[in-house]
Enzyme design. Structure first.
Site, PDB file in Angstrom:
ATOM      1  CD  GLU A 158      23.785  39.811  33.325  1.00 42.75           C
ATOM      2  OE1 GLU A 158      24.477  40.183  32.360  1.00 42.75           O
ATOM      3  OE2 GLU A 158      24.129  38.862  34.067  1.00 42.75           O
ATOM      4  CE1 TYR A 187      27.071  36.092  30.745  1.00 41.71           C
ATOM      5  CE2 TYR A 187      26.799  38.372  30.064  1.00 41.71           C
ATOM      6  CZ  TYR A 187      26.610  37.369  30.999  1.00 41.71           C
ATOM      7  OH  TYR A 187      25.977  37.643  32.181  1.00 41.71           O
TER       8      TYR A 187
HETATM    9  C1  HEM Z   1      27.692  32.232  32.268  1.00 38.10           C
HETATM   10  C2  HEM Z   1      28.531  33.164  32.627  1.00 38.10           C
HETATM   11  C3  HEM Z   1      28.757  33.729  34.005  1.00 38.10           C
HETATM   12  C4  HEM Z   1      28.540  33.172  35.240  1.00 38.10           C
HETATM   13  C5  HEM Z   1      27.982  31.802  35.585  1.00 38.10           C
HETATM   14  C6  HEM Z   1      28.936  34.155  36.219  1.00 38.10           C
HETATM   15  C7  HEM Z   1      28.861  33.966  37.588  1.00 38.10           C
HETATM   16  C8  HEM Z   1      29.180  34.912  38.528  1.00 38.10           C
HETATM   17  C9  HEM Z   1      29.031  34.741  39.965  1.00 38.10           C
HETATM   18  C10 HEM Z   1      28.505  33.506  40.654  1.00 38.10           C
HETATM   19  C11 HEM Z   1      29.452  35.883  40.550  1.00 38.10           C
HETATM   20  C12 HEM Z   1      29.487  36.190  42.052  1.00 38.10           C
HETATM   21  C13 HEM Z   1      28.225  36.931  42.418  1.00 38.10           C
HETATM   22  C14 HEM Z   1      28.307  37.476  43.830  1.00 38.10           C
HETATM   23  O1  HEM Z   1      29.021  38.458  44.066  1.00 38.10           O
HETATM   24  O2  HEM Z   1      27.687  36.907  44.703  1.00 38.10           O
HETATM   25  C15 HEM Z   1      29.869  36.784  39.502  1.00 38.10           C
HETATM   26  C16 HEM Z   1      30.411  38.029  39.725  1.00 38.10           C
HETATM   27  C17 HEM Z   1      31.027  38.751  38.735  1.00 38.10           C
HETATM   28  N1  HEM Z   1      30.956  38.505  37.385  1.00 38.10           N
HETATM   29 FE1  HEM Z   1      30.114  36.941  36.477  1.00 38.10          FE
HETATM   30  N2  HEM Z   1      29.407  35.266  35.576  1.00 38.10           N
HETATM   31  C18 HEM Z   1      29.311  35.047  34.229  1.00 38.10           C
HETATM   32  C19 HEM Z   1      29.668  35.923  33.226  1.00 38.10           C
HETATM   33  C20 HEM Z   1      30.342  37.104  33.437  1.00 38.10           C
HETATM   34  C21 HEM Z   1      30.793  37.974  32.391  1.00 38.10           C
HETATM   35  C22 HEM Z   1      30.578  37.801  30.896  1.00 38.10           C
HETATM   36  C23 HEM Z   1      31.460  38.994  32.994  1.00 38.10           C
HETATM   37  C24 HEM Z   1      32.131  40.121  32.264  1.00 38.10           C
HETATM   38  C25 HEM Z   1      33.297  40.589  32.493  1.00 38.10           C
HETATM   39  C26 HEM Z   1      31.394  38.771  34.431  1.00 38.10           C
HETATM   40  C27 HEM Z   1      31.923  39.598  35.397  1.00 38.10           C
HETATM   41  C28 HEM Z   1      31.716  39.459  36.747  1.00 38.10           C
HETATM   42  C29 HEM Z   1      32.296  40.348  37.754  1.00 38.10           C
HETATM   43  C30 HEM Z   1      33.213  41.533  37.463  1.00 38.10           C
HETATM   44  C31 HEM Z   1      31.856  39.910  38.991  1.00 38.10           C
HETATM   45  C32 HEM Z   1      32.218  40.487  40.377  1.00 38.10           C
HETATM   46  C33 HEM Z   1      33.540  39.868  40.740  1.00 38.10           C
HETATM   47  C34 HEM Z   1      34.110  40.317  42.070  1.00 38.10           C
HETATM   48  O3  HEM Z   1      33.434  40.964  42.880  1.00 38.10           O
HETATM   49  O4  HEM Z   1      35.268  39.961  42.287  1.00 38.10           O
HETATM   50  N3  HEM Z   1      30.704  37.613  34.646  1.00 38.10           N
HETATM   51  N4  HEM Z   1      29.680  36.187  38.293  1.00 38.10           N
END
Ligand code: HEM
Ligand SMILES: Cc1cc2nc3c(=O)[nH]c(=O)nc-3n(C[C@H](O)[C@H](O)[C@H](O)COP(=O)(O)OP(=O)(O)OC[C@H]3O[C@@H](n4cnc5c(N)ncnc54)[C@H](O)[C@@H]3O)c2cc1C
Length: 402
Positions: free
Chosen positions: A137, A95
């Site tokens: 999580e 994060y």
């Molecule tokens: C406050 C922090 C964060 C927010 C608001 C956030 C938000 C999101 C959202 C809205 C999605 C799309 C969900 C979907 O597939 O419908 C997502 C996917 C994802 N998030 Fe986060 N996220 C956060 C932190 C993180 C962190 C720390 C990581 C670590 C590496 C991360 C890695 C990912 C990955 C790998 C995906 C899938 C991306 C893809 O399919 O291309 N996120 N996140």
């Protein structure tokens, strides 16, 4: 607890950030992958190239800013993000990396307008959202590990069997390499696979829905070979290089697209490979319940149609029926004998489904198919609470089709 001053600053700057949302998230991801190339192993780099993931993240942040003083509104969104993160084995340590680069992206795009006060407020707001996601999580990880055969992170699974379902779709049957039983899952949920593909610069992580009943001793995924320019990296590798005996790195089953606990009739509407989570539901419903089930399968033609035998098997149970639609039928596909309807799903076909208005509906498929299906369900008066769908990519808003 977010301070009142931070709430004020975040709310007042949210429209500016929204205006530059995609530029900010593009800048963020560019920095992230330069400074932390290992993040390419987790993020879907095709979603990056197509710009879908930056758009989704920008929307998520803007929505959060709007509701920063009523975070309870975000409940559903938090759950689906947390489920996606858990499937990918995102850890709390990641994060701050995301936070630092996001704030730097804000600074880069807004320039002098990003005063220390504004950046400080957004840092506080990011931390508050991160805490919510990390907390949820962690709860999911703990809940999973408490269950028999549950685990945290990715584990090695061996390919027990590889089955060609159609010219486009191939199934892979997976069991734990160390002989432990497979983890529990709900029909409709998905896993993440992290693939090491020779001659590529990073690993490739992709989600795949589980396509068989949760009453078996294996996990099954069914993968469509994505052709195009270029061909899909992960699906082509799975089709062409992964054989029985291969070992795959698999994350915990996750996702919130699952059957509601109730006795209502169920209508499952599948477009193309979007049938996979619905197939899992269908097999569970037909094997383990007496609920009325209608499976509507939309495919191009008999070459690419998958799971014919399994759908026919399910129909031996009373109260189960199916409708098959081809929109590019082959000359050899005979209407009325081999399939039921020519063309896309339309209101008349859907309206003829028994108990439609009393049913809970689940659907999955390409975006245009999903938008059309949602519009038809609206037109036919199916209640919003009865409608459930899954995206095979970052979740987006569906624009209704007239
Ligand atoms: C406050 C922090 C964060 C927010 C608001 C956030 C938000 C999101 C959202 C809205 C999605 C799309 C969900 C979907 O597939 O419908 C997502 C996917 C994802 N998030 Fe986060 N996220 C956060 C932190 C993180 C962190 C720390 C990581 C670590 C590496 C991360 C890695 C990912 C990955 C790998 C995906 C899938 C991306 C893809 O399919 O291309 N996120 N996140
Ligand atoms: C929850 C969930 C469940 C899923 N379940 C399934 C499932 O059960 N079965 C299944 O088959 N899939 C499923 N998917 C989709 C799966 O995760 C992959 O996205 C899919 O297999 C394609 O991955 P790939 O690496 O083969 O293709 P990618 O390499 O990611 O390419 C995808 C497409 O983009 C095109 N493309 C690549 N690069 C570019 C570029 N630079 N510009 C424009 N276009 C480009 C390719 O030609 C291809 O058509 C699911 C996804 C999610 C999120």
């Amino acid at each position: 607890m977010i301070s009142p001053n931070t709430i004020k600053i975040v709310k007042s700057t949210a429209p500016v950030l929204a205006e530059h949302g995609e530029a900010i998230t593009q800048a963020f991801y560019k920095r992230l992958f330069i400074q932390h190339p290992e993040m390419k192993n987790i993020f879907n780099m095709t979603h990056q190239k197509k710009g879908t993931q930056p758009k989704v993240l920008a929307n998520a942040i803007f929505m959060y800013a709007q509701y920063i003083d009523q975070l309870e509104v975000l409940g559903g969104a938090v759950e689906s993000i947390a489920q996606k993160h858990v499937s990918l084995t995102i850890t709390p340590e990641m994060y701050p990396i995301i936070g630092e680069n996001l704030l730097a992206g804000i600074g880069e795009v807004l320039g002098d307008a990003a005063t220390p006060e504004i950046v400080g407020a957004w840092a506080e707001a990011y931390q508050a959202l991160a805490d919510i996601l990390i907390g949820r999580e962690e709860d999911i990880y703990l809940d999973r590990t408490k269950k028999e055969s549950g685990f945290r992170g990715h584990k090695d699974f061996v390919v027990l069997k590889k089955v060609v379902e159609s010219t486009a779709i191939t199934s892979f049957y997976l069991q734990r390499k160390d002989g432990t039983a497979i983890p529990e899952f709900q029909p409709g949920q998905y896993i993440a696979l992290t693939l090491t593909i020779p001659n590529t610069t990073h690993q490739h992580t992709r989600n795949y829905s589980l396509s068989d009943c949760n009453c078996k001793d294996y996990l099954r995924i069914s993968v469509k070979k994505e052709t195009g320019t270029p061909d899909g990296v992960a699906s082509t590798y799975l089709h062409e290089n992964i054989e029985e005996g291969a070992v795959l790195s698999v994350g915990m089953p996750s996702g919130e697209f699952m059957l509601k606990e109730e006795d209502k009739p169920v209508v499952l509407i599948a477009g193309g490979v979007g049938i996979t989570p619905l197939m899992s539901m269908y097999k569970y419903l037909t094997n383990r319940t007496n609920r009325k089930v209608t499976m509507i399968q939309c495919a191009l033609n008999s070459n690419v149609r998958a799971f014919e035998t399994e759908i026919e098997e399910g129909k031996k149970r009373e109260g189960v029926r199916s409708i098959l639609l081809y929109d590019q039928a082959l000359e050899t596909d005979v209407l009325g004998k081999d399939y039921d309807h020519q063309g896309y799903l339309d209101a008349a076909t859907l309206a003829a489904v028994p108990y439609l208005k009393e049913s809970t509906v689940y659907f999955c498929g390409p975006k245009a198919f999903m938008a059309n299906t949602l519009s038809l369900l609206n037109i036919l008066g199916v209640e919003e609470e009865a409608i459930n769908y899954e995206f095979f990519g970052p979740a987006e808003e569906l624009e209704l089709v007239n």
